[in-house]
Structures are given as C-alpha cells and as structure tokens.
Write a protein that holds these residues in place. Sequence first.
Motif, PDB file in Angstrom:
ATOM      1  N   VAL A 356      13.425  -3.549   6.535  1.00 45.54           N
ATOM      2  CA  VAL A 356      12.125  -3.151   5.994  1.00 45.54           C
ATOM      3  C   VAL A 356      11.666  -4.117   4.901  1.00 45.54           C
ATOM      4  CG1 VAL A 356      12.899  -1.577   4.140  1.00 45.54           C
ATOM      5  CG2 VAL A 356      10.767  -1.129   5.326  1.00 45.54           C
ATOM      6  N   TYR A 357      12.589  -4.602   4.081  1.00 44.97           N
ATOM      7  CA  TYR A 357      12.199  -5.571   3.055  1.00 44.97           C
ATOM      8  C   TYR A 357      11.792  -6.900   3.688  1.00 44.97           C
ATOM      9  CZ  TYR A 357      13.275  -2.935  -1.162  1.00 44.97           C
ATOM     10  OH  TYR A 357      13.239  -2.019  -2.184  1.00 44.97           O
ATOM     11  N   THR A 358      12.488  -7.287   4.747  1.00 46.20           N
ATOM     12  CA  THR A 358      12.130  -8.529   5.445  1.00 46.20           C
ATOM     13  C   THR A 358      10.735  -8.432   6.058  1.00 46.20           C
ATOM     14  OG1 THR A 358      14.468  -8.939   5.959  1.00 46.20           O
ATOM     15  CG2 THR A 358      12.824 -10.151   7.243  1.00 46.20           C
ATOM     16  N   LEU A 359      10.482  -7.318   6.746  1.00 46.63           N
ATOM     17  CA  LEU A 359       9.183  -7.126   7.391  1.00 46.63           C
ATOM     18  C   LEU A 359       8.051  -7.025   6.371  1.00 46.63           C
ATOM     19  CD1 LEU A 359      10.116  -4.611  10.244  1.00 46.63           C
ATOM     20  CD2 LEU A 359       9.489  -7.012  10.494  1.00 46.63           C
ATOM     21  N   LEU A 360       8.303  -6.303   5.266  1.00 46.13           N
ATOM     22  CA  LEU A 360       7.264  -6.171   4.246  1.00 46.13           C
ATOM     23  C   LEU A 360       6.966  -7.507   3.578  1.00 46.13           C
ATOM     24  CD1 LEU A 360       8.138  -2.764   2.524  1.00 46.13           C
ATOM     25  CD2 LEU A 360       6.239  -3.260   4.057  1.00 46.13           C
ATOM     26  N   ALA A 361       7.999  -8.327   3.385  1.00 41.62           N
ATOM     27  CA  ALA A 361       7.787  -9.651   2.792  1.00 41.62           C
ATOM     28  C   ALA A 361       6.897 -10.507   3.682  1.00 41.62           C
ATOM     29  CB  ALA A 361       9.128 -10.339   2.570  1.00 41.62           C
ATOM     30  N   ILE A 362       7.071 -10.348   5.002  1.00 39.54           N
ATOM     31  CA  ILE A 362       6.256 -11.110   5.957  1.00 39.54           C
ATOM     32  C   ILE A 362       4.849 -10.521   6.072  1.00 39.54           C
ATOM     33  CG2 ILE A 362       6.043 -11.797   8.384  1.00 39.54           C
ATOM     34  CD1 ILE A 362       9.136 -11.758   8.502  1.00 39.54           C
ATOM     35  N   ALA A 363       4.788  -9.169   6.105  1.00 35.83           N
ATOM     36  CA  ALA A 363       3.507  -8.507   6.371  1.00 35.83           C
ATOM     37  C   ALA A 363       2.638  -8.331   5.135  1.00 35.83           C
ATOM     38  CB  ALA A 363       3.762  -7.132   7.002  1.00 35.83           C
ATOM     39  N   ALA A 364       3.230  -8.367   3.928  1.00 33.50           N
ATOM     40  CA  ALA A 364       2.470  -8.092   2.693  1.00 33.50           C
ATOM     41  C   ALA A 364       1.224  -8.952   2.552  1.00 33.50           C
ATOM     42  CB  ALA A 364       3.376  -8.244   1.475  1.00 33.50           C
ATOM     43  N   PRO A 365       1.323 -10.303   2.723  1.00 32.82           N
ATOM     44  CA  PRO A 365       0.104 -11.110   2.592  1.00 32.82           C
ATOM     45  C   PRO A 365      -0.938 -10.807   3.656  1.00 32.82           C
ATOM     46  CG  PRO A 365       2.082 -12.514   2.901  1.00 32.82           C
ATOM     47  CD  PRO A 365       2.505 -11.090   2.963  1.00 32.82           C
ATOM     48  N   ILE A 366      -0.468 -10.462   4.863  1.00 32.67           N
ATOM     49  CA  ILE A 366      -1.398 -10.145   5.961  1.00 32.67           C
ATOM     50  C   ILE A 366      -2.121  -8.837   5.672  1.00 32.67           C
ATOM     51  CG2 ILE A 366      -1.572  -9.660   8.436  1.00 32.67           C
ATOM     52  CD1 ILE A 366       0.987 -11.348   8.803  1.00 32.67           C
ATOM     53  N   ILE A 367      -1.374  -7.817   5.219  1.00 35.80           N
ATOM     54  CA  ILE A 367      -1.964  -6.514   4.899  1.00 35.80           C
ATOM     55  C   ILE A 367      -2.941  -6.645   3.740  1.00 35.80           C
ATOM     56  CG2 ILE A 367      -1.451  -4.196   4.036  1.00 35.80           C
ATOM     57  CD1 ILE A 367       1.215  -4.340   5.527  1.00 35.80           C
ATOM     58  N   SER A 368      -2.571  -7.442   2.750  1.00 36.58           N
ATOM     59  CA  SER A 368      -3.438  -7.636   1.587  1.00 36.58           C
ATOM     60  C   SER A 368      -4.738  -8.332   1.981  1.00 36.58           C
ATOM     61  CB  SER A 368      -2.704  -8.449   0.524  1.00 36.58           C
ATOM     62  OG  SER A 368      -3.542  -8.694  -0.573  1.00 36.58           O
ATOM     63  N   ALA A 369      -4.620  -9.342   2.849  1.00 35.61           N
ATOM     64  CA  ALA A 369      -5.806 -10.120   3.249  1.00 35.61           C
ATOM     65  C   ALA A 369      -6.753  -9.315   4.126  1.00 35.61           C
ATOM     66  CB  ALA A 369      -5.372 -11.385   3.978  1.00 35.61           C
ATOM     67  N   ASN A 370      -6.195  -8.474   5.006  1.00 36.08           N
ATOM     68  CA  ASN A 370      -7.025  -7.767   5.986  1.00 36.08           C
ATOM     69  C   ASN A 370      -7.436  -6.364   5.569  1.00 36.08           C
ATOM     70  OD1 ASN A 370      -7.096  -9.550   8.594  1.00 36.08           O
ATOM     71  ND2 ASN A 370      -4.983  -9.647   7.907  1.00 36.08           N
ATOM     72  N   TYR A 371      -6.601  -5.708   4.771  1.00 34.09           N
ATOM     73  CA  TYR A 371      -6.883  -4.318   4.436  1.00 34.09           C
ATOM     74  C   TYR A 371      -6.986  -4.057   2.939  1.00 34.09           C
ATOM     75  CZ  TYR A 371      -5.484  -3.846   9.294  1.00 34.09           C
ATOM     76  OH  TYR A 371      -5.383  -3.994  10.650  1.00 34.09           O
ATOM     77  N   GLY A 372      -6.743  -5.086   2.134  1.00 30.17           N
ATOM     78  CA  GLY A 372      -6.890  -4.911   0.693  1.00 30.17           C
ATOM     79  C   GLY A 372      -5.817  -4.051   0.059  1.00 30.17           C
ATOM     80  N   ILE A 373      -4.691  -3.866   0.733  1.00 30.69           N
ATOM     81  CA  ILE A 373      -3.587  -3.068   0.200  1.00 30.69           C
ATOM     82  C   ILE A 373      -2.504  -4.021  -0.284  1.00 30.69           C
ATOM     83  CG2 ILE A 373      -1.815  -1.336   0.715  1.00 30.69           C
ATOM     84  CD1 ILE A 373      -3.645  -0.270   2.922  1.00 30.69           C
ATOM     85  N   ASN A 374      -2.197  -3.965  -1.562  1.00 27.97           N
ATOM     86  CA  ASN A 374      -1.179  -4.837  -2.129  1.00 27.97           C
ATOM     87  C   ASN A 374       0.193  -4.181  -2.032  1.00 27.97           C
ATOM     88  OD1 ASN A 374      -3.016  -6.904  -2.994  1.00 27.97           O
ATOM     89  ND2 ASN A 374      -3.640  -5.571  -4.664  1.00 27.97           N
ATOM     90  N   ILE A 375       1.087  -4.786  -1.270  1.00 28.85           N
ATOM     91  CA  ILE A 375       2.442  -4.264  -1.093  1.00 28.85           C
ATOM     92  C   ILE A 375       3.378  -5.036  -2.006  1.00 28.85           C
ATOM     93  CG2 ILE A 375       4.286  -3.776   0.554  1.00 28.85           C
ATOM     94  CD1 ILE A 375       1.731  -2.269   1.166  1.00 28.85           C
ATOM     95  N   ASN A 376       3.938  -4.335  -2.988  1.00 33.71           N
ATOM     96  CA  ASN A 376       4.875  -4.967  -3.914  1.00 33.71           C
ATOM     97  C   ASN A 376       6.305  -4.670  -3.483  1.00 33.71           C
ATOM     98  OD1 ASN A 376       2.777  -5.869  -5.659  1.00 33.71           O
ATOM     99  ND2 ASN A 376       2.594  -3.783  -6.450  1.00 33.71           N
ATOM    100  N   LEU A 377       7.147  -5.716  -3.453  1.00 33.05           N
ATOM    101  CA  LEU A 377       8.544  -5.543  -3.042  1.00 33.05           C
ATOM    102  C   LEU A 377       9.376  -5.074  -4.234  1.00 33.05           C
ATOM    103  CD1 LEU A 377       9.017  -8.676  -0.756  1.00 33.05           C
ATOM    104  CD2 LEU A 377       8.411  -6.351  -0.112  1.00 33.05           C
ATOM    105  N   THR A 378       9.170  -3.821  -4.602  1.00 31.88           N
ATOM    106  CA  THR A 378       9.890  -3.236  -5.720  1.00 31.88           C
ATOM    107  C   THR A 378      11.220  -2.645  -5.265  1.00 31.88           C
ATOM    108  OG1 THR A 378       8.697  -1.160  -5.360  1.00 31.88           O
ATOM    109  CG2 THR A 378       7.754  -2.703  -6.942  1.00 31.88           C
ATOM    110  N   ALA A 379      12.045  -2.272  -6.232  1.00 31.60           N
ATOM    111  CA  ALA A 379      13.339  -1.649  -5.919  1.00 31.60           C
ATOM    112  C   ALA A 379      13.114  -0.297  -5.248  1.00 31.60           C
ATOM    113  CB  ALA A 379      14.152  -1.480  -7.191  1.00 31.60           C
ATOM    114  N   ILE A 380      14.137   0.173  -4.563  1.00 29.32           N
ATOM    115  CA  ILE A 380      14.051   1.468  -3.884  1.00 29.32           C
ATOM    116  C   ILE A 380      13.851   2.569  -4.920  1.00 29.32           C
ATOM    117  CG2 ILE A 380      15.269   3.108  -2.400  1.00 29.32           C
ATOM    118  CD1 ILE A 380      16.767   0.743  -1.198  1.00 29.32           C
TER     119      ILE A 380
END
Length: 419
Positions: A356-380
């Motif tokens: 999940v951390y690997t996928l979020l690291a890859i998808a975070a910039p895409i989600i931010s660019a297309n949907y305006g949602i900033n995904i931060n890779l914070t601790a569990i």
Amino acid sequence: MSITVKLAWKSLLNRKTTAILTIITVAISVVLLMGVERIRTQAKSSFANTISGTDLIVGGRSGQVNLLLYSVFRIGNATNNIDWKSYQEFSQHRTVKWAIPISLGDSHKGFRVIGTNHSYFEHYRYGQKRPLALAQGREFEGLFETVLGADVAKALGYQIGSEIIIAHGISDVGFSRHDNLPFKVVGILAPTGTPVDKSVHVSLEAIEAIHVGWESGANLGNNPSKQQLENTQFQPKQITAMLIGLKSKIQTFALQREINTYRQEPLSAILPGVALHELWGMMAVAEQALLIVSVFVVAAGLMGMLSSLLTSLQERRREMAILRAMGARPKHIFILLVSEASTLTAIGIAVGIIGVYTLLAIAAPIISANYGININLTAITSHEWTLLLLVQLAGIVIGIFPAIRAYRQSLSDGMTIRI
C-alpha cells in the motif's frame, strides 16, 4: 510452544505455492483496506483544507452549502449577487481585517473565470494556512491580463504570453465568446490541490469591461474596442461573493448576525468550517460504502485462506496422525494449525503494508494532479493499527475451524487414510 511454531513454519515452507497464494490474497485485501482508508481520510482532510484562514463567506441569501459550493468549489451559480456598496461597507467594517471580492459567471474552455483583486493573492489561504504562490510570472496589473491556475495551464498548454478568449456564461460556445478582447497570460500559480488550480483569474474591472455592450447575457453588437476600454475607468457594480478575515475570532458571530440581518439587501454569511462539515456529511454514505466494500474484500480473502487450510488438511491427515503417534497431543495439533493461519495472516499484512505504501507513493502525484487530493505518506495511524489487528485476529479465528476439525480426528482414522 516454540517447537510447535517452528513446526508450523516448516510446514508452510513445505507447501510454498499454497502458502504464497494465501499470503498474496491476504496482502491484496490489506492493500485495499488500508488504501481505501488512507484515501478516505486524506480526501476528507484535503476537502477540509480547501480554504483556510477565512472566517466568513458572504453571498446573496442562500443555503450555506450552495454558497460554499459556488464561492469555494466553483460549482453551480449564485442565487443573487452582492451590491458593490455592500462589499465596500463590510470590507471597511471595524472588525474586518481583510476582504476578498469574487465575481463569477464567465468561463474559458470549461474552466471558471474568477474576477477578483490583489487581496486574493495576498490573503487567500488553503491547507494549513498556506498562501498562494506564483510558479511563473506575476499578478495581473493591466485590464486584459490573467493569472491561470496550475491545472488550466497544464491542460490547455498555456505559457506566459499566451492569449485566451473568455466566454460569457459557463458554456463556452462561439456566440458567447468575447473574441475581440483577448487576455494575455502574465502569471501561472503553483499547484494547490484545490479549485484554485482550475480557475482563470482576472481583475474585477476586466469583468466589467468585457460585458460592455452585453445585456442580460446577450451581445447587442455595441462592443467598444480593446483600446477604448483600456482608456476607461471601471468600477464593479456587483460581485458574487466575498471572503472575510477578522481581526479577532471572537467577533465572528456578531458580524455574521449583522450581515444576515443587513437591511439594504438580503445576504448570507456562513462559517466555512461548519459548511464544509455539513457538505462532507452529505457524502458520508459514499464514504461508508467504500469502507464496507473493503471490509468485504478482506472477508473474502480470509475465506480463501480458510478454504486453502481445509483443503490442505484433508491431504495432511496422515501427517497429523504421524505427529500424534510421535507423542503430539491434540492441543499441539490445534496450536499447529492456528499458528499456521496466524503466520500466513501476519505475513500477508506485512506484505500488504509494503504494497500500500508503494502504490500510494506511485499514485499520490497522479491523484493530486487529477483529483486535487493530497496523499501524504504518513506513519500508520492508531485507527489503521486497529484495523490491522482486527484482520490478524480474524486470521486466528479462521485458523480455529480447521484446527478443531484436526483436533477431532482420531489416530486410527489418520493412519488408515489412503492418499
């Protein structure tokens, strides 16, 4: 106990293919559960941080959700405008520190055009009170200059110096365009992950200028030239909404009451935080639906593990019988199978967390660019740890069923089974 755990590990290594498939199934379930939970919470946080540091939003008399939608999210239209004199009165109110006027109604190729002034760039805040920043260029100064949001420039390929044509109304069609009055791009804002990225910013005077010769949304043909308009002084007659920042938070409710009871015209003043909470509450059904779907996927993964354990148990009845013959008690057989299920679940959870951390690291910039949602890779978070613990407990419970079945098998039954 340690011997039983070692035996469980050796047993899993002996059945690598089945064990790996089970681990992958649990891992995918955990990825979906944590991914949905992380996106859900980050979306809520990003949603709440769309506007920050604004104490009141003022517009024509309307419901607070509708006012929030068109003034902040650029969705829909105002029921009524605000007279410029009303804006001046409240912007100069003794309790008001700053005020940002906003004028809506025009568009450019599907993006909303926002008429405002320099207070917008100076006082508008998003996220944790982060100011707007220019990635390129400068703020508008001339009458026919514009500053673009990051998404507008990226989607349409505009650069500093490009010229754009603004259309009257939301529908960008030929007869509604102000073709004789092109705007020059002088600035491009840095990405914010908010509706600002999808906005075209011009001055309030420019909004007045481009509508000279237009009456009730129709072009009457009397359109002055660009040069004539640039030599004319314009003052707004009306605006759509205004954002207000106060000198003291204590004065918020008093000013809100004063605006809501304003005698000159019907106005509404809303608290952004309250309106955002109400709007998010309207979407709670979709939020809960996502969580329920992910829970069902986890349940399906655990059921798959149960099916795998039960299937392998039928093939391992002689193994169980040999263990019994070598002195293993029924409780040892029980612990062995529960340990196997627990180990498979634990490894699946670990792999899922990495995934999940690997996928979020890859998808975070895409989600931010297309949907305006900033995904931060914070601790569990503690809530996520609780969900993972529940998955682990569910895996242990799943292991109890085949363990009970093995516990009840007799030694003679196991030794006489044909393979």
